[in-house]
Design an enzyme around this catalytic site. Sequence first.
Site, PDB file in Angstrom:
ATOM      1  N   SER A 190       0.835  -1.211   0.000  1.00  0.00           N
ATOM      2  CA  SER A 190       0.000   0.000   0.000  1.00  0.00           C
ATOM      3  C   SER A 190       0.863   1.252   0.000  1.00  0.00           C
ATOM      4  N   GLY A 220     -17.420   6.606   0.037  1.00  0.00           N
ATOM      5  CA  GLY A 220     -16.229   6.504  -0.806  1.00  0.00           C
ATOM      6  C   GLY A 220     -16.496   5.947  -2.188  1.00  0.00           C
ATOM      7  N   GLY A 270      -8.317   8.144 -13.183  1.00  0.00           N
ATOM      8  CA  GLY A 270      -7.142   7.723 -13.964  1.00  0.00           C
ATOM      9  C   GLY A 270      -6.022   7.227 -13.056  1.00  0.00           C
ATOM     10  N   LEU A 292      -4.760 -23.900   9.996  1.00  0.00           N
ATOM     11  CA  LEU A 292      -3.765 -23.793  11.069  1.00  0.00           C
ATOM     12  C   LEU A 292      -4.382 -23.990  12.465  1.00  0.00           C
ATOM     13  N   GLU A 347      -9.855   1.059  -3.143  1.00  0.00           N
ATOM     14  CA  GLU A 347      -9.627   1.080  -4.601  1.00  0.00           C
ATOM     15  C   GLU A 347     -10.810   0.494  -5.362  1.00  0.00           C
TER      16      GLU A 347
HETATM   17  P1  TGC Z   1     -18.219   8.587 -14.775  1.00  0.00           P
HETATM   18  O1  TGC Z   1     -18.873   9.758 -14.111  1.00  0.00           O
HETATM   19  O2  TGC Z   1     -18.926   7.819 -15.798  1.00  0.00           O
HETATM   20  O3  TGC Z   1     -16.805   8.991 -15.417  1.00  0.00           O
HETATM   21  C1  TGC Z   1     -16.152  10.136 -15.087  1.00  0.00           C
HETATM   22  C2  TGC Z   1     -14.978  10.305 -16.040  1.00  0.00           C
HETATM   23  O4  TGC Z   1     -13.936   9.428 -15.644  1.00  0.00           O
HETATM   24  C3  TGC Z   1     -13.602   8.519 -16.717  1.00  0.00           C
HETATM   25  N1  TGC Z   1     -13.322   7.226 -16.076  1.00  0.00           N
HETATM   26  C4  TGC Z   1     -12.109   6.746 -15.920  1.00  0.00           C
HETATM   27  N2  TGC Z   1     -10.914   7.184 -16.320  1.00  0.00           N
HETATM   28  C5  TGC Z   1      -9.837   6.446 -16.003  1.00  0.00           C
HETATM   29  N3  TGC Z   1      -9.909   5.296 -15.295  1.00  0.00           N
HETATM   30  C6  TGC Z   1     -11.100   4.830 -14.872  1.00  0.00           C
HETATM   31  N4  TGC Z   1     -11.164   3.696 -14.167  1.00  0.00           N
HETATM   32  C7  TGC Z   1     -12.267   5.543 -15.182  1.00  0.00           C
HETATM   33  N5  TGC Z   1     -13.568   5.358 -14.933  1.00  0.00           N
HETATM   34  C8  TGC Z   1     -14.211   6.414 -15.484  1.00  0.00           C
HETATM   35  C9  TGC Z   1     -14.819   8.487 -17.578  1.00  0.00           C
HETATM   36  O5  TGC Z   1     -14.491   8.143 -18.901  1.00  0.00           O
HETATM   37  C10 TGC Z   1     -15.288   9.930 -17.499  1.00  0.00           C
HETATM   38  O6  TGC Z   1     -14.446  10.729 -18.313  1.00  0.00           O
HETATM   39  P2  TGC Z   1     -15.036  12.021 -19.064  1.00  0.00           P
HETATM   40  O7  TGC Z   1     -13.926  12.492 -19.949  1.00  0.00           O
HETATM   41  O8  TGC Z   1     -16.239  11.539 -19.810  1.00  0.00           O
HETATM   42  O9  TGC Z   1     -15.401  12.994 -17.997  1.00  0.00           O
HETATM   43  O10 TGC Z   1     -17.777   7.704 -13.636  1.00  0.00           O
HETATM   44  P3  TGC Z   1     -18.088   6.196 -13.552  1.00  0.00           P
HETATM   45  O11 TGC Z   1     -19.579   5.998 -13.637  1.00  0.00           O
HETATM   46  O12 TGC Z   1     -17.268   5.408 -14.500  1.00  0.00           O
HETATM   47  O13 TGC Z   1     -17.607   5.931 -12.055  1.00  0.00           O
HETATM   48  C11 TGC Z   1     -18.430   5.301 -11.192  1.00  0.00           C
HETATM   49  C12 TGC Z   1     -17.558   4.433 -10.285  1.00  0.00           C
HETATM   50  C13 TGC Z   1     -18.456   3.892  -9.190  1.00  0.00           C
HETATM   51  C14 TGC Z   1     -16.985   3.293 -11.085  1.00  0.00           C
HETATM   52  C15 TGC Z   1     -16.425   5.303  -9.706  1.00  0.00           C
HETATM   53  O14 TGC Z   1     -16.962   6.396  -9.047  1.00  0.00           O
HETATM   54  C16 TGC Z   1     -15.551   4.497  -8.790  1.00  0.00           C
HETATM   55  O15 TGC Z   1     -14.606   3.857  -9.232  1.00  0.00           O
HETATM   56  N6  TGC Z   1     -15.814   4.497  -7.451  1.00  0.00           N
HETATM   57  C17 TGC Z   1     -14.964   3.865  -6.466  1.00  0.00           C
HETATM   58  C18 TGC Z   1     -14.084   4.912  -5.854  1.00  0.00           C
HETATM   59  C19 TGC Z   1     -12.750   4.353  -5.439  1.00  0.00           C
HETATM   60  O16 TGC Z   1     -12.266   3.364  -5.913  1.00  0.00           O
HETATM   61  N7  TGC Z   1     -12.094   5.040  -4.542  1.00  0.00           N
HETATM   62  C20 TGC Z   1     -10.768   4.698  -4.169  1.00  0.00           C
HETATM   63  C21 TGC Z   1     -10.135   5.791  -3.359  1.00  0.00           C
HETATM   64  S1  TGC Z   1      -8.372   5.682  -3.263  1.00  0.00           S
HETATM   65  C22 TGC Z   1      -8.058   4.325  -2.374  1.00  0.00           C
HETATM   66  O17 TGC Z   1      -8.872   3.558  -2.023  1.00  0.00           O
HETATM   67  C23 TGC Z   1      -6.634   4.136  -2.079  1.00  0.00           C
HETATM   68  S2  TGC Z   1      -6.268   2.719  -1.197  1.00  0.00           S
HETATM   69  C24 TGC Z   1      -4.622   2.880  -1.404  1.00  0.00           C
HETATM   70  C25 TGC Z   1      -3.798   1.771  -0.989  1.00  0.00           C
HETATM   71  O18 TGC Z   1      -3.483   1.749   0.196  1.00  0.00           O
HETATM   72  O19 TGC Z   1      -3.395   0.977  -1.861  1.00  0.00           O
HETATM   73  P1  FAD Z   2     -19.233   2.813   0.906  1.00  0.00           P
HETATM   74  O1  FAD Z   2     -19.020   3.457  -0.399  1.00  0.00           O
HETATM   75  O2  FAD Z   2     -20.147   3.478   1.885  1.00  0.00           O
HETATM   76  O3  FAD Z   2     -19.770   1.339   0.644  1.00  0.00           O
HETATM   77  C1  FAD Z   2     -20.387   0.552   1.677  1.00  0.00           C
HETATM   78  C2  FAD Z   2     -20.916  -0.754   1.070  1.00  0.00           C
HETATM   79  O4  FAD Z   2     -21.926  -0.460   0.105  1.00  0.00           O
HETATM   80  C3  FAD Z   2     -19.841  -1.552   0.331  1.00  0.00           C
HETATM   81  O5  FAD Z   2     -20.050  -2.923   0.563  1.00  0.00           O
HETATM   82  C4  FAD Z   2     -20.122  -1.231  -1.137  1.00  0.00           C
HETATM   83  O6  FAD Z   2     -19.694  -2.250  -2.019  1.00  0.00           O
HETATM   84  C5  FAD Z   2     -21.642  -1.130  -1.103  1.00  0.00           C
HETATM   85  N1  FAD Z   2     -22.161  -0.351  -2.228  1.00  0.00           N
HETATM   86  C6  FAD Z   2     -21.802   0.901  -2.593  1.00  0.00           C
HETATM   87  N2  FAD Z   2     -22.494   1.290  -3.682  1.00  0.00           N
HETATM   88  C7  FAD Z   2     -23.310   0.258  -4.034  1.00  0.00           C
HETATM   89  C8  FAD Z   2     -24.264   0.025  -5.064  1.00  0.00           C
HETATM   90  N3  FAD Z   2     -24.513   0.967  -5.989  1.00  0.00           N
HETATM   91  N4  FAD Z   2     -24.909  -1.139  -5.091  1.00  0.00           N
HETATM   92  C9  FAD Z   2     -24.658  -2.096  -4.161  1.00  0.00           C
HETATM   93  N5  FAD Z   2     -23.759  -1.949  -3.143  1.00  0.00           N
HETATM   94  C10 FAD Z   2     -23.099  -0.794  -3.094  1.00  0.00           C
HETATM   95  N6  FAD Z   2      -9.293   6.473   0.000  1.00  0.00           N
HETATM   96  C11 FAD Z   2      -8.523   7.475  -0.509  1.00  0.00           C
HETATM   97  O7  FAD Z   2      -9.018   8.403  -1.127  1.00  0.00           O
HETATM   98  N7  FAD Z   2      -7.166   7.457  -0.320  1.00  0.00           N
HETATM   99  C12 FAD Z   2      -6.547   6.460   0.363  1.00  0.00           C
HETATM  100  O8  FAD Z   2      -5.316   6.476   0.487  1.00  0.00           O
HETATM  101  C13 FAD Z   2      -7.341   5.429   0.927  1.00  0.00           C
HETATM  102  N8  FAD Z   2      -6.752   4.447   1.664  1.00  0.00           N
HETATM  103  C14 FAD Z   2      -7.544   3.553   2.338  1.00  0.00           C
HETATM  104  C15 FAD Z   2      -6.979   2.662   3.242  1.00  0.00           C
HETATM  105  C16 FAD Z   2      -7.775   1.788   3.970  1.00  0.00           C
HETATM  106  C17 FAD Z   2      -7.171   0.887   4.984  1.00  0.00           C
HETATM  107  C18 FAD Z   2      -9.176   1.750   3.743  1.00  0.00           C
HETATM  108  C19 FAD Z   2     -10.057   0.799   4.479  1.00  0.00           C
HETATM  109  C20 FAD Z   2      -9.739   2.612   2.820  1.00  0.00           C
HETATM  110  C21 FAD Z   2      -8.943   3.536   2.127  1.00  0.00           C
HETATM  111  N9  FAD Z   2      -9.511   4.463   1.257  1.00  0.00           N
HETATM  112  C22 FAD Z   2      -8.744   5.470   0.719  1.00  0.00           C
HETATM  113  C23 FAD Z   2     -10.949   4.551   1.118  1.00  0.00           C
HETATM  114  C24 FAD Z   2     -11.573   3.472   0.234  1.00  0.00           C
HETATM  115  O9  FAD Z   2     -11.335   3.747  -1.105  1.00  0.00           O
HETATM  116  C25 FAD Z   2     -13.064   3.423   0.553  1.00  0.00           C
HETATM  117  O10 FAD Z   2     -13.208   2.820   1.821  1.00  0.00           O
HETATM  118  C26 FAD Z   2     -13.843   2.644  -0.500  1.00  0.00           C
HETATM  119  O11 FAD Z   2     -13.851   3.337  -1.726  1.00  0.00           O
HETATM  120  C27 FAD Z   2     -15.290   2.392  -0.071  1.00  0.00           C
HETATM  121  O12 FAD Z   2     -15.905   3.560   0.400  1.00  0.00           O
HETATM  122  P2  FAD Z   2     -16.656   3.545   1.817  1.00  0.00           P
HETATM  123  O13 FAD Z   2     -15.730   2.987   2.832  1.00  0.00           O
HETATM  124  O14 FAD Z   2     -17.189   4.904   2.055  1.00  0.00           O
HETATM  125  O15 FAD Z   2     -17.846   2.510   1.634  1.00  0.00           O
END
Ligand code: TGC
Ligand code: FAD
Length: 387
Positions: free
Chosen positions: A95, A141, A241, A342, A367
């Site tokens: 991470s 998130g 991205g 285990l 992610e």
């Molecule tokens: P949408 O509104 O349709 O698209 C917006 C714009 O984004 C483009 N796009 C992407 N571009 C690059 N990579 C992707 N995976 C992309 N997905 C969409 C899209 O083409 C559009 O571009 P434009 O030019 O038309 O404006 O958005 P969507 O409907 O695709 O997104 C919905 C959804 C649910 C998939 C998205 O919101 C999502 O992925 N939600 C989850 C959020 C998430 O993963 N958060 C992570 C936070 S960081 C983290 O967790 C770090 S942990 C770090 C660690 O310790 O490793």
């Molecule tokens: P929520 O979005 O509230 O989701 C709750 C539940 O609802 C999940 O089971 C989900 O799958 C479900 N759900 C959501 N939408 C739907 C739907 N449409 N239909 C059915 N089910 C649905 N974020 C950063 O920005 N930067 C970081 O560095 C980062 N590091 C992290 C490190 C750790 C240890 C953790 C735990 C998280 C980190 N995150 C980070 C945040 C992480 O990306 C979010 O926790 C994740 O995206 C989910 O968001 P949430 O926790 O708010 O859950």
Amino acid sequence: MAKLNPFDLYDVASLLTEEELMIKESVARFVDERAMPLIAEHFDQATFPAELVPEIAEMGLLGSSLEGYGCAGLNGVSYGLICQELERCDSGLRSFVSVQSSLCMYPIYAYGSEEQKQRWLPGMAAGEIIGCFGLTESHGGSDPANMKTHARRDGDDWVINGSKMWITNGNLADIAVVWARTEEGIMGFVLEKGMQGFEARAIKSKMSLRASVTSELYFDNVRVPEANRLPNVTGLKGPLGCLTQARYGITWGPIGAAIACLEEAIAYTSDRVLFGRPLAANQAIQIRLADMARRITSAQLLSLQLGRLKDAGKMQPTQVSIAKWNNVRMALDIARDCRDILGGSGITTEYQAIRHMLNLESVITYEGTETVHQLVVGRELTGINAF
Ligand code: TGC
Ligand code: FAD
């Protein structure tokens, strides 16, 4: 017939180039000699092994896929192998490298000005500047389009208010790439430690990713110069991205965690004698171990092909979603099953399975949760957006 490697039954190693193999082996050596002996204690104490950062940087593992600015310029498969070997030790270590490389260095590299790249990337590659990535907010998130953190233009500055939640490296970081809503759309800003009104608070009592720093970030009228705004992207595609880059690495990481668990379970069941024979001599145990090897083999091939697509410039987000979903689920199921194999020993951190199992509970959530990735694939198949 030659004896197969139980952790590489399809000889995926033979599909790697000499350079890729060399990178894998050198990171594996670092993990076995330097990281493995420290990790259980750090997990128990809920501390990040910061003492390893200089060596990680020295090996070129920070921003390894970027060209120039002190970065190693490796291909995508090599980055994946780095993630796999680091996560064989602990998801927290992987991470740290994912966030620094894919979520902090990558946006500066891809969306920053030349001056911003010169200013931050060489120090980040050297491990002297640590970064974090602030996208998630506490109200949800999975739906980052609904972010509340906002930035208002004020002369040559921007004024940022809001907060971010669950931010890896938050309290370690010297800089934070923060995504905020503006009148022109979502934009990225590089906030620096010490800016007035910017505070990081560590999240305590985690049962997962204990050897990683996770924080909340608060912005109370933080004044950020225009020179710290990433000029070359506007909209959600900016942070998404970056996520595509990080998620790609995460498809590889859990393969390492799963291999560590399987290796431990094979050794344990071979030594432990119950009902007059080794545990491993029971069909029920062998079926479980075989199933783990089958799933690891599939995951290895999935990530390698994904990496080859990435290196050919053809990788698509839906393909990343399939592999993130498949490989994290595979590793979490394997870690849980190994924990059970285990017996009582499996509940202590003297063995690795429970540590990996607990870590992978975060990996399946961050992610993009498993559900988010399933819905991305569903949308690809049906053309219907179910979010
Ligand atoms: P949408 O509104 O349709 O698209 C917006 C714009 O984004 C483009 N796009 C992407 N571009 C690059 N990579 C992707 N995976 C992309 N997905 C969409 C899209 O083409 C559009 O571009 P434009 O030019 O038309 O404006 O958005 P969507 O409907 O695709 O997104 C919905 C959804 C649910 C998939 C998205 O919101 C999502 O992925 N939600 C989850 C959020 C998430 O993963 N958060 C992570 C936070 S960081 C983290 O967790 C770090 S942990 C770090 C660690 O310790 O490793
Ligand atoms: P929520 O979005 O509230 O989701 C709750 C539940 O609802 C999940 O089971 C989900 O799958 C479900 N759900 C959501 N939408 C739907 C739907 N449409 N239909 C059915 N089910 C649905 N974020 C950063 O920005 N930067 C970081 O560095 C980062 N590091 C992290 C490190 C750790 C240890 C953790 C735990 C998280 C980190 N995150 C980070 C945040 C992480 O990306 C979010 O926790 C994740 O995206 C989910 O968001 P949430 O926790 O708010 O859950």
